[in-house]
Write a protein that holds these residues in place. Structure first.
Motif, short mmCIF file in Angstrom:
data_model
loop_
_atom_site.label_atom_id
_atom_site.label_comp_id
_atom_site.label_asym_id
_atom_site.label_seq_id
_atom_site.Cartn_x
_atom_site.Cartn_y
_atom_site.Cartn_z
N GLY A 218 0.83 -1.19 0.00
CA GLY A 218 0.00 0.00 0.00
C GLY A 218 0.87 1.24 0.00
N VAL A 219 0.26 2.38 0.32
CA VAL A 219 0.99 3.64 0.36
C VAL A 219 2.12 3.57 1.39
CG1 VAL A 219 0.77 6.13 0.74
CG2 VAL A 219 -1.05 4.87 -0.42
N ASP A 220 1.95 2.75 2.42
CA ASP A 220 2.98 2.59 3.46
C ASP A 220 4.34 2.22 2.90
OD1 ASP A 220 1.19 3.24 5.39
OD2 ASP A 220 1.11 1.27 6.34
N MET A 221 4.37 1.54 1.73
CA MET A 221 5.63 1.06 1.18
C MET A 221 6.07 1.85 -0.05
SD MET A 221 6.69 -1.09 3.27
CE MET A 221 8.09 -1.69 2.32
N PHE A 222 5.61 3.10 -0.16
CA PHE A 222 5.99 3.95 -1.29
C PHE A 222 6.97 5.02 -0.84
CE2 PHE A 222 2.59 2.03 -3.60
CZ PHE A 222 2.81 2.30 -4.94
N ALA A 223 7.86 5.36 -1.76
CA ALA A 223 8.73 6.53 -1.60
C ALA A 223 8.59 7.34 -2.88
CB ALA A 223 10.18 6.11 -1.38
N CYS A 224 8.05 8.56 -2.77
CA CYS A 224 7.79 9.39 -3.95
C CYS A 224 8.82 10.51 -4.03
CB CYS A 224 6.38 9.98 -3.88
SG CYS A 224 5.08 8.75 -4.10
N ILE A 225 9.40 10.67 -5.21
CA ILE A 225 10.40 11.70 -5.47
C ILE A 225 9.94 12.52 -6.67
CG2 ILE A 225 12.27 10.30 -4.51
CD1 ILE A 225 13.12 9.59 -7.32
N PRO A 226 10.49 13.71 -6.88
CA PRO A 226 10.09 14.50 -8.06
C PRO A 226 10.32 13.73 -9.36
CG PRO A 226 11.34 15.85 -6.53
CD PRO A 226 11.43 14.45 -6.02
N LEU A 227 9.39 13.87 -10.28
CA LEU A 227 9.45 13.11 -11.53
C LEU A 227 10.74 13.40 -12.31
CD1 LEU A 227 8.09 11.22 -13.56
CD2 LEU A 227 6.89 13.19 -14.50
N THR A 228 11.17 14.65 -12.33
CA THR A 228 12.40 15.00 -13.05
C THR A 228 13.62 14.35 -12.42
OG1 THR A 228 12.41 17.04 -11.74
CG2 THR A 228 11.55 17.19 -13.98
N ASN A 229 13.61 14.26 -11.10
CA ASN A 229 14.72 13.60 -10.39
C ASN A 229 14.74 12.11 -10.70
OD1 ASN A 229 15.81 12.10 -7.85
ND2 ASN A 229 16.63 14.20 -7.67
N PHE A 230 13.55 11.54 -10.76
CA PHE A 230 13.42 10.12 -11.10
C PHE A 230 13.97 9.85 -12.50
CE2 PHE A 230 11.44 6.35 -12.72
CZ PHE A 230 11.24 5.51 -11.63
N ARG A 231 13.60 10.69 -13.45
CA ARG A 231 14.03 10.48 -14.84
C ARG A 231 15.55 10.64 -14.98
NH1 ARG A 231 10.55 8.53 -18.61
NH2 ARG A 231 11.17 10.04 -20.20
N LYS A 232 16.12 11.48 -14.14
CA LYS A 232 17.56 11.70 -14.20
C LYS A 232 18.33 10.48 -13.68
CE LYS A 232 19.36 14.51 -11.19
NZ LYS A 232 19.73 15.76 -10.48
N HIS A 233 17.81 9.86 -12.61
CA HIS A 233 18.54 8.77 -11.97
C HIS A 233 18.16 7.38 -12.52
CE1 HIS A 233 20.48 11.45 -9.24
NE2 HIS A 233 19.35 11.81 -8.63
N TYR A 234 16.99 7.29 -13.14
CA TYR A 234 16.55 5.98 -13.66
C TYR A 234 16.13 6.13 -15.13
CZ TYR A 234 16.21 5.30 -8.63
OH TYR A 234 16.48 5.26 -7.28
N PRO A 235 17.03 6.52 -15.99
CA PRO A 235 16.67 6.74 -17.41
C PRO A 235 16.28 5.46 -18.13
CG PRO A 235 19.05 6.84 -17.12
CD PRO A 235 18.46 6.78 -15.74
N GLU A 236 16.66 4.31 -17.58
CA GLU A 236 16.35 3.04 -18.24
C GLU A 236 14.87 2.68 -18.14
OE1 GLU A 236 17.06 1.99 -13.95
OE2 GLU A 236 17.90 3.39 -15.42
N ILE A 237 14.15 3.30 -17.20
CA ILE A 237 12.72 3.01 -17.03
C ILE A 237 11.93 3.89 -17.99
CG2 ILE A 237 10.77 3.04 -15.43
CD1 ILE A 237 12.69 2.39 -13.21
#
Length: 423
Positions: A218-237
């Protein structure tokens, strides 16, 4: 039939049960199994239906989702779906311009842990603070409107990701309640620096507690970060999802069709080709749940029907034996003026007494089973209504009438002279 006669017939029925305990017990057992299965499964399904409805309401009634692939796809996806073009961030910008009746459009993407959501990653997600760590969490890149699109992601402490965080690709994170409890115990998590998959992030918020559905994440196991930061660090997704909300006053069906037409134009889908994307309504959980419970309802119906059939045949058998054993009693009653209807009513009430005892025991066992399931598996909120309890009594009584009618009619049609000569 007077009240005294009804009371007398009930007492005779109870006396029949007491005088043939083993035979009556085996007869009642089938009724107990049938009613118990109906009551227990009805309680579980009713509780889960209510739980599912609460989750659907938590998604927002006017929020829809755009995806390249179906959310609930069992088995291997067809090749034509796997070859679809990925959605992009520019889709959201185009929808904002071309569909004015949308309240907002927001994009998000996810890096699940291995085995979650159909993806396999070489390393699971991990978040650390000092010597504490949490694994198998779900990392999601979001925009500020995401919390409006999915109200389940409500903030319990601190704040959500802001537009400033997205524009500057800041290293900030909002974590689930369970993650915060594991990493910080009784300490305040806000402002602390954690390592998310090896990178430093500042905790700016904690989501309100939400353990998930049926023990799932559920939401208890989520970690949300800014979308631009996500795209920078995980470009393979490359998998991107969009959520859009229909403005108040706009027609839901009409706006949904406008979104589909806009996406078809934007993705240049030929006129006669089917959509190369999915538009998922907020009640997809309900639709999925109905599919999953269909087989369960059928199975329960079969089990309960077999149990009731076995119990009904047992009732018919025990009543036929009772008619034979009490042939002289029937003759005496007829000689003293009892009508055929009185004899039939007597044996029908005895049959109903047998099945209703089984029905009451079945209801008690069903209630106990539902409470046990609720205690052992809190994620399955079994809830029993008085309607199903009343139906259990009615079903058991109906079985008694149906299977007891033939023995009762046979007893009523006996010749009193023959009965009096019977030994």
């Amino acid at each position: 039939m007077t009240g005294a006669e009804i009371r007398e017939n009930l007492l005779v029925g109870l006396d029949t049960l007491r005088s043939h305990k083993v035979r009556s017990g085996l007869t009642v057992l089938g009724i107990v199994i049938g009613v118990t299965s109906v009551i227990a499964v009805a309680a579980i399904i009713q509780g889960l239906n209510r739980h599912i409805q609460e989750r659907v309401e938590g998604l927002g009634s006017r929020t829809f989702f755009l995806s390249r692939i179906p959310f609930a796809q069992f088995g291997r996806m067809p090749e034509k779906i796997r070859k679809r073009k990925h959605l992009t961030l520019s889709d959201a910008a185009y929808l904002r311009e071309s569909v004015p009746s949308l309240s907002f459009v927001t994009s998000f993407t996810t890096r699940p842990s291995p085995g979650e959501g159909g993806f396999l990653r070489p390393q699971p997600n991990e978040i650390r603070y000092e010597s504490e760590r949490v694994e198998r969490l779900i990392v999601r890149g979001v925009e500020p409107e995401y919390a409006d699109a999915i109200p389940l992601f409500a903030i319990g402490q601190g704040r959500f990701v802001s537009r400033y965080d997205v524009d500057h690709s800041r290293d900030v994170v909002v974590i689930g309640d369970a993650i915060a409890a594991s990493l910080f115990a009784n300490r305040d998590p806000l402002g602390k620096a954690v390592r998310l998959n090896g990178r430093l992030y500042e905790v700016i918020g904690v989501f309100a507690k939400d353990p998930g559905l049926f023990g799932g994440p559920g939401v208890d196991m989520f970690a949300c970060i800014p979308l631009t930061n996500f795209r920078k660090h995980y470009p393979e997704i490359r998998e991107v999802f969009h959520a859009f909300s229909i403005a108040e006053g706009a027609g839901i069906a009409q706006t949904r069709n406008e979104v589909i037409e806009a996406m078809r134009r934007w993705r240049r889908v030929p006129h006669k080709e089917e959509n190369d994307f999915e538009v998922i309504s907020p009640d997809f959980l309900t639709d999925l749940w109905n599919q999953l419970t269909g087989a369960l309802v059928i199975l329960t119906g079969v089990i309960s029907s077999v149990g009731l059939l076995v119990g009904g045949i047992g009732v018919m058998n025990i009543m036929l034996i009772s008619v034979t054993e009490r042939t002289m009693e029937i003759g005496v009653r007829k000689a003293m003026g009892a009508r055929r209807a009185d004899i039939r009513a007597q044996f029908l009430m005895e049959a109903m007494m047998v099945t209703m005892v089984g029905g009451v025991l079945g209801i008690l066992l069903g209630v106990g089973t539902a409470q046990l399931v609720r205690y052992l598996v809190p994620s399955v909120p079994a809830t029993l209504s008085y309607l199903w309890m009343a139906l259990g009594v009615l079903i058991s009584a109906a079985v008694g009438v149906f299977f007891g009618y033939y023995p009762a009619s046979r007893a009523a049609s006996l010749d009193p002279i023959v009965c009096l000569r019977y030994e």
